[in-house]
Design an enzyme around this catalytic site. Sequence first.
Site, PDB file in Angstrom:
ATOM      1  N   LYS A  86       0.852  -1.194   0.000  1.00  0.00           N
ATOM      2  CA  LYS A  86       0.000   0.000   0.000  1.00  0.00           C
ATOM      3  C   LYS A  86       0.885   1.241   0.000  1.00  0.00           C
ATOM      4  O   LYS A  86       1.757   1.391   0.858  1.00  0.00           O
ATOM      5  CB  LYS A  86      -0.901   0.016   1.243  1.00  0.00           C
ATOM      6  CG  LYS A  86      -1.980  -1.057   1.210  1.00  0.00           C
ATOM      7  CD  LYS A  86      -2.772  -1.070   2.493  1.00  0.00           C
ATOM      8  CE  LYS A  86      -3.663   0.138   2.655  1.00  0.00           C
ATOM      9  NZ  LYS A  86      -4.391   0.114   3.956  1.00  0.00           N
TER      10      LYS A  86
HETATM   11  O1  G3P Z   1      -8.129   0.766   4.924  1.00  0.00           O
HETATM   12  C1  G3P Z   1      -8.367   2.122   5.174  1.00  0.00           C
HETATM   13  C2  G3P Z   1      -8.478   2.465   6.556  1.00  0.00           C
HETATM   14  O2  G3P Z   1      -7.844   1.652   7.438  1.00  0.00           O
HETATM   15  C3  G3P Z   1      -8.940   3.744   7.015  1.00  0.00           C
HETATM   16  O3  G3P Z   1     -10.103   3.469   7.679  1.00  0.00           O
HETATM   17  O4  G3P Z   1     -11.819   3.604   9.393  1.00  0.00           O
HETATM   18  O5  G3P Z   1      -9.524   4.530   9.824  1.00  0.00           O
HETATM   19  O6  G3P Z   1     -11.060   5.676   8.238  1.00  0.00           O
HETATM   20  P1  G3P Z   1     -10.642   4.391   8.855  1.00  0.00           P
END
Ligand code: G3P
Length: 227
Positions: A86
């Site tokens: 990533k």
């Molecule tokens: O995979 C993307 C991620 O981990 C971000 O998610 O829920 O922290 O906005 P969030």
Amino acid sequence: MQLVIDSANIEKIKYLQEYFPIDGVTTNPTIIVKEKKPFLPLLQEIRDIIGNEKELFVQTVGSQAEEMVKEAQFINKELSGNIIVKIPVTTEGIKAIKLLKEQGIRTLATTVYTPMSAYVAAKAGAEYVAPYVNRIDNLTGNGIQVVKDIVTIFKQHELSCKLLGASFGNVQQIQQVCLAGAEGITAAPELIEAMLTIPSVDANVQQFKDDWLALYGKGAINLMETK
Ligand code: G3P
């Protein structure tokens, strides 16, 4: 359509791997540090749970393209199985994606907030882009619309990049991303479980059982035990 776990928690991954049709695991630095464990053995443990076929996504930490390239090579050397690196969609990140494409190292462009970032990442050679649906919504943007626009741009311009929807606050957003034509979604374990948390199902199942036991007796707990 891929269903991916966004977590590095061993217990939750084990549970979901056993009960749900899971295609892989995504991580990021924040997700990994939550587990308070050395990161490489943790990632290898995840790999051992999901097996070598399913994709394991690991994010770089460095800021410069050359650093990210080295990190990507390191991750691919240290971990077995299908690895996707990533890379954030900074300018340095896009350069790294281009360099990694030339080396045959697979990448996902992360922290995607706009269709144009996704377009550039796809052109640079990213295999996936991950638009951050809930974080876009929290900025009073429209995460679902961003996903729809990316899907349209990739289709219209025949870009072979896949869209893995990420950052979700609820199951409704996940459903909208599925409908928009994404190739997959990655969500926290709690949200994956919430896809099946429907009180009516439990009530219906209980009623079926009660009806059965009422006629065939208390011992008729399954079809084999029913006389
Ligand atoms: O995979 C993307 C991620 O981990 C971000 O998610 O829920 O922290 O906005 P969030």
